[in-house]
Design an enzyme around this catalytic site. Sequence first.
Site, short mmCIF file in Angstrom:
data_model
loop_
_atom_site.label_atom_id
_atom_site.label_comp_id
_atom_site.label_asym_id
_atom_site.label_seq_id
_atom_site.Cartn_x
_atom_site.Cartn_y
_atom_site.Cartn_z
N MET A 133 -12.61 -3.02 -1.14
CA MET A 133 -13.37 -3.48 0.03
C MET A 133 -13.40 -2.36 1.08
O MET A 133 -13.60 -2.60 2.26
CB MET A 133 -12.74 -4.75 0.61
CG MET A 133 -12.78 -5.90 -0.41
SD MET A 133 -12.74 -7.53 0.31
CE MET A 133 -11.15 -7.53 1.09
N GLY A 134 -13.19 -1.12 0.62
CA GLY A 134 -13.28 0.03 1.52
C GLY A 134 -12.02 0.20 2.34
O GLY A 134 -10.97 -0.33 2.02
N HIS A 177 -5.59 3.13 -2.84
CA HIS A 177 -6.87 3.15 -3.56
C HIS A 177 -7.03 4.48 -4.32
O HIS A 177 -7.54 4.50 -5.43
CB HIS A 177 -8.04 3.02 -2.58
CG HIS A 177 -8.10 1.72 -1.85
ND1 HIS A 177 -7.90 1.62 -0.50
CD2 HIS A 177 -8.35 0.47 -2.28
CE1 HIS A 177 -8.02 0.36 -0.12
NE2 HIS A 177 -8.29 -0.36 -1.18
N GLY A 182 -4.77 -3.01 -8.34
CA GLY A 182 -3.42 -2.68 -7.86
C GLY A 182 -2.44 -3.83 -8.06
O GLY A 182 -2.80 -5.00 -7.94
N LYS A 212 -0.13 -4.55 -6.07
CA LYS A 212 0.23 -5.20 -4.80
C LYS A 212 -0.35 -6.61 -4.76
O LYS A 212 0.25 -7.54 -4.28
CB LYS A 212 -0.26 -4.38 -3.61
CG LYS A 212 0.41 -4.84 -2.34
CD LYS A 212 -0.30 -4.35 -1.13
CE LYS A 212 -1.34 -5.28 -0.82
NZ LYS A 212 -2.16 -5.39 0.19
N GLN A 265 -3.83 -11.76 -7.89
CA GLN A 265 -5.23 -11.39 -8.16
C GLN A 265 -5.32 -10.68 -9.51
O GLN A 265 -6.21 -10.97 -10.33
CB GLN A 265 -5.74 -10.48 -7.04
CG GLN A 265 -7.06 -9.80 -7.36
CD GLN A 265 -7.63 -9.02 -6.18
OE1 GLN A 265 -8.15 -9.63 -5.26
NE2 GLN A 265 -7.54 -7.71 -6.21
N VAL A 314 1.46 1.40 -4.05
CA VAL A 314 1.80 2.64 -3.35
C VAL A 314 2.30 2.25 -1.96
O VAL A 314 1.74 1.34 -1.33
CB VAL A 314 0.57 3.57 -3.25
CG1 VAL A 314 0.89 4.82 -2.45
CG2 VAL A 314 0.09 3.94 -4.64
N SER A 358 -1.93 -1.08 2.75
CA SER A 358 -2.96 -2.11 2.83
C SER A 358 -3.91 -1.72 3.94
O SER A 358 -3.48 -1.17 4.98
CB SER A 358 -2.31 -3.46 3.17
OG SER A 358 -3.29 -4.36 3.64
N SER A 359 -5.18 -2.02 3.76
CA SER A 359 -6.16 -1.72 4.82
C SER A 359 -5.79 -2.49 6.08
O SER A 359 -6.07 -2.07 7.19
CB SER A 359 -7.55 -2.11 4.35
OG SER A 359 -7.81 -1.50 3.11
#
Length: 277
Positions: A31-32, A38, A148, A150, A154, A177, A186-187
């Site tokens: 999701m960028g 990533h 991932g 994490k 999912q 990571v 995490s974003s």
Amino acid sequence: MPKIIQSIKAMQQQVKTWRKNDHLVGLVPTMGCLHEGHLSLIREAYKHADKVVVSIFVNPTQFGPNEDFAQYPRTFEEDIEKCLKEGVHAIFNPTIEDMYPVPQTTWVDEEELSKGLCGASRPGHFRGVTSVVTKLFNACLPDVAVFGQKDAQQALIIKKMILDLNFSIDMIIAPTVREYDELAMSSRNLLLTAEHRLNAPQIYQFLKQIPKSNVRSTRTLQQNFAEKMSAIGGQVDYFSVVSKDSLLPIEEIEEENTLIAVAVRMGPVRLIDNIFI
Ligand code: PAF
């Protein structure tokens, strides 16, 4: 420079051209707001594929009505730079209208693994994830897709979906990571206040000591974790001890078969992490 592709047709066309030349295609769905986590998925994809596509799409259907879809960080220009450095061949960056041109009435819904953990506190979340990942698979037609660890639940659900729906895709799950202080990347970390950011690594500090401690009872661990989080301004969404394959709850930690997964709210930010025993 990676090709930036918006339309599903153009993406499919690109992959068909690569495939004519016998290239294997790897997909890293994101999701960028790309971070080192990533980038590790992209590097993993290169071990298995000749051409790597990174999809960047903040998928509205996996956010609940009171969740952070609007606040979710969007850093497209920086993401392009990072993909360029990693040698990514294409960025698939559809708009919401490209992905959902008409009101969608067909959904992919995994019915067992998605019941607990994040599925319990985010109703409809995994239906949004499995549906959009199906759409990304159909748009990018990958041979290999990398996710991932994490997002352990999912990953398990997508693995089951690939099996149940006969996708001809090899799924690779790459390790979590961590930041220098072991907070899982995490974003959403960007959205933490300075104080919460300072304290958030204690989530993993707690998880990490479990295998070494002799506390085996889920209930005791839950209480200890809730106390620890409350002391640092966190609120536990869940602390679950489950079988790593079925995600069914376990009352006493067992060796070799256990996943401990947690979600903690720090202010408006919800962080997840996990550890396999
Ligand atoms: O893990 C994520 O970033 C998202 O859930 C995914 C798999 C890209 C689907 O939107």
